[in-house]
Motif scaffolding. Structure first.
Motif, PDB file in Angstrom:
ATOM      1  N   LYS A   1       0.836  -1.210   0.000  1.00  0.00           N
ATOM      2  CA  LYS A   1       0.000   0.000   0.000  1.00  0.00           C
ATOM      3  C   LYS A   1       0.867   1.255   0.000  1.00  0.00           C
ATOM      4  O   LYS A   1       0.554   2.231  -0.687  1.00  0.00           O
ATOM      5  CB  LYS A   1      -0.943   0.002   1.212  1.00  0.00           C
ATOM      6  CG  LYS A   1      -2.093  -0.951   1.080  1.00  0.00           C
ATOM      7  CD  LYS A   1      -2.987  -0.908   2.305  1.00  0.00           C
ATOM      8  CE  LYS A   1      -4.078  -1.958   2.188  1.00  0.00           C
ATOM      9  NZ  LYS A   1      -4.882  -2.048   3.410  1.00  0.00           N
TER      10      LYS A   1
ATOM     11  N   ALA B   1       2.214   1.715  -3.518  1.00  0.00           N
ATOM     12  CA  ALA B   1       1.152   2.180  -4.412  1.00  0.00           C
ATOM     13  C   ALA B   1       0.883   3.665  -4.190  1.00  0.00           C
ATOM     14  O   ALA B   1       0.741   4.431  -5.153  1.00  0.00           O
ATOM     15  CB  ALA B   1      -0.118   1.351  -4.209  1.00  0.00           C
ATOM     16  N   SER B   2       0.851   4.078  -2.943  1.00  0.00           N
ATOM     17  CA  SER B   2       0.631   5.485  -2.606  1.00  0.00           C
ATOM     18  C   SER B   2       1.780   6.353  -3.116  1.00  0.00           C
ATOM     19  O   SER B   2       1.561   7.426  -3.676  1.00  0.00           O
ATOM     20  CB  SER B   2       0.486   5.622  -1.089  1.00  0.00           C
ATOM     21  OG  SER B   2       0.395   6.967  -0.718  1.00  0.00           O
ATOM     22  N   THR B   3       2.999   5.873  -2.937  1.00  0.00           N
ATOM     23  CA  THR B   3       4.171   6.610  -3.417  1.00  0.00           C
ATOM     24  C   THR B   3       4.142   6.736  -4.939  1.00  0.00           C
ATOM     25  O   THR B   3       4.465   7.787  -5.490  1.00  0.00           O
ATOM     26  CB  THR B   3       5.469   5.926  -2.940  1.00  0.00           C
ATOM     27  OG1 THR B   3       5.478   5.910  -1.509  1.00  0.00           O
ATOM     28  CG2 THR B   3       6.703   6.653  -3.442  1.00  0.00           C
ATOM     29  N   CYS B   4       3.738   5.668  -5.625  1.00  0.00           N
ATOM     30  CA  CYS B   4       3.620   5.725  -7.086  1.00  0.00           C
ATOM     31  C   CYS B   4       2.604   6.785  -7.498  1.00  0.00           C
ATOM     32  O   CYS B   4       2.852   7.571  -8.428  1.00  0.00           O
ATOM     33  CB  CYS B   4       3.224   4.361  -7.655  1.00  0.00           C
ATOM     34  SG  CYS B   4       4.590   3.191  -7.705  1.00  0.00           S
ATOM     35  N   ASP B   5       1.469   6.827  -6.812  1.00  0.00           N
ATOM     36  CA  ASP B   5       0.450   7.846  -7.113  1.00  0.00           C
ATOM     37  C   ASP B   5       1.025   9.248  -6.925  1.00  0.00           C
ATOM     38  O   ASP B   5       0.843  10.113  -7.777  1.00  0.00           O
ATOM     39  CB  ASP B   5      -0.784   7.671  -6.210  1.00  0.00           C
ATOM     40  CG  ASP B   5      -1.642   6.481  -6.604  1.00  0.00           C
ATOM     41  OD1 ASP B   5      -1.481   5.963  -7.730  1.00  0.00           O
ATOM     42  OD2 ASP B   5      -2.463   6.059  -5.760  1.00  0.00           O
ATOM     43  N   LEU B   6       1.725   9.462  -5.818  1.00  0.00           N
ATOM     44  CA  LEU B   6       2.304  10.779  -5.530  1.00  0.00           C
ATOM     45  C   LEU B   6       3.357  11.184  -6.560  1.00  0.00           C
ATOM     46  O   LEU B   6       3.467  12.355  -6.916  1.00  0.00           O
ATOM     47  CB  LEU B   6       2.930  10.804  -4.133  1.00  0.00           C
ATOM     48  CG  LEU B   6       1.959  10.758  -2.961  1.00  0.00           C
ATOM     49  CD1 LEU B   6       2.712  10.575  -1.644  1.00  0.00           C
ATOM     50  CD2 LEU B   6       1.137  12.043  -2.921  1.00  0.00           C
TER      51      LEU B   6
ATOM     52  N   GLY C   1       3.530  10.045  -9.667  1.00  0.00           N
ATOM     53  CA  GLY C   1       3.046   9.907 -11.028  1.00  0.00           C
ATOM     54  C   GLY C   1       3.645   8.710 -11.756  1.00  0.00           C
ATOM     55  O   GLY C   1       3.788   8.723 -12.972  1.00  0.00           O
TER      56      GLY C   1
ATOM     57  N   ARG D   1       3.664   4.673 -12.912  1.00  0.00           N
ATOM     58  CA  ARG D   1       2.666   3.679 -13.312  1.00  0.00           C
ATOM     59  C   ARG D   1       2.994   2.317 -12.705  1.00  0.00           C
ATOM     60  O   ARG D   1       3.935   1.657 -13.122  1.00  0.00           O
ATOM     61  CB  ARG D   1       2.632   3.586 -14.836  1.00  0.00           C
ATOM     62  CG  ARG D   1       1.449   2.820 -15.337  1.00  0.00           C
ATOM     63  CD  ARG D   1       1.162   3.134 -16.798  1.00  0.00           C
ATOM     64  NE  ARG D   1       0.182   2.174 -17.282  1.00  0.00           N
ATOM     65  CZ  ARG D   1       0.482   1.154 -18.057  1.00  0.00           C
ATOM     66  NH1 ARG D   1       1.696   0.971 -18.484  1.00  0.00           N
ATOM     67  NH2 ARG D   1      -0.470   0.311 -18.433  1.00  0.00           N
TER      68      ARG D   1
ATOM     69  N   ASN E   1       9.417   5.168   0.366  1.00  0.00           N
ATOM     70  CA  ASN E   1       9.132   6.521  -0.085  1.00  0.00           C
ATOM     71  C   ASN E   1      10.268   7.501   0.196  1.00  0.00           C
ATOM     72  O   ASN E   1      10.071   8.698   0.148  1.00  0.00           O
ATOM     73  CB  ASN E   1       7.806   7.025   0.498  1.00  0.00           C
ATOM     74  CG  ASN E   1       7.653   6.703   1.957  1.00  0.00           C
ATOM     75  OD1 ASN E   1       8.522   6.075   2.544  1.00  0.00           O
ATOM     76  ND2 ASN E   1       6.562   7.110   2.547  1.00  0.00           N
TER      77      ASN E   1
END
Length: 160
Positions: free
Chosen positions: A23, A26-31, A33, A35, A104
């Protein structure tokens, strides 16, 4: 050593929770940008769930059970993405991968690797990295990265 004493000395205790780790990535990837494709996510989950450092071909074998088209380049591309973004570490001496305790934030840490059971302990102690950088500077050396792997026998194996 207690957690408080460990933190005062620059060390951090870690208890791995694979679900929380995935999780966090995934959150770090969202922050950032980035994929996190379903295949990258699955490779990350397999590395995170592995009780010992995961080898690429073992990951491939597990993926083939779910994705018949999985091939070595597929796994290596996913591992490269995870490595490049600091989500996993590669243990070069045993050619295996482990999840990172700080996905992160960029950091360099040594590992203690048990030659009996293959356990790998991430030593989160910034003093080690600082000392290596200081030694490099004193020798006029400009490090591009650090990988320190210490081999031996873990406490569990030593007690048997």
């Amino acid at each position: 050593m207690s957690n408080l004493a460990s933190q005062r000395h620059g060390r951090h205790e870690h208890h791995h929770d694979a679900g929380a780790f995935v999780k966090a990535v995934a959150s770090t990837c969202d922050l950032r940008g980035l994929r996190l494709t379903p295949l990258r996510l699955r490779v990350l989950e397999l590395v995170a769930a592995s009780p010992k450092p995961a080898k690429a071909y073992d990951l491939l074998d597990q993926l083939k059970d779910e994705h018949s088209g999985a091939a070595p380049p597929t796994v290596y591309r996913a591992l490269d993405f995870l490595l490049e973004n600091g989500f996993i570490h590669k243990l070069a001496s045993i050619n295996a991968f482990v999840s990172c305790h700080h996905p992160n934030e960029a950091h360099q840490v040594p590992f203690l690797i048990c030659d009996v059971c293959s356990a790998a302990i991430e030593v989160c102690d910034e003093r080690v990295s600082r000392l290596l950088n200081l030694q490099a500077k004193e020798h006029g050396f400009r490090p591009a990265g650090q990988t320190l792997e210490v081999h031996g026998t873990c406490a569990d194996c030593a007690s048997h």
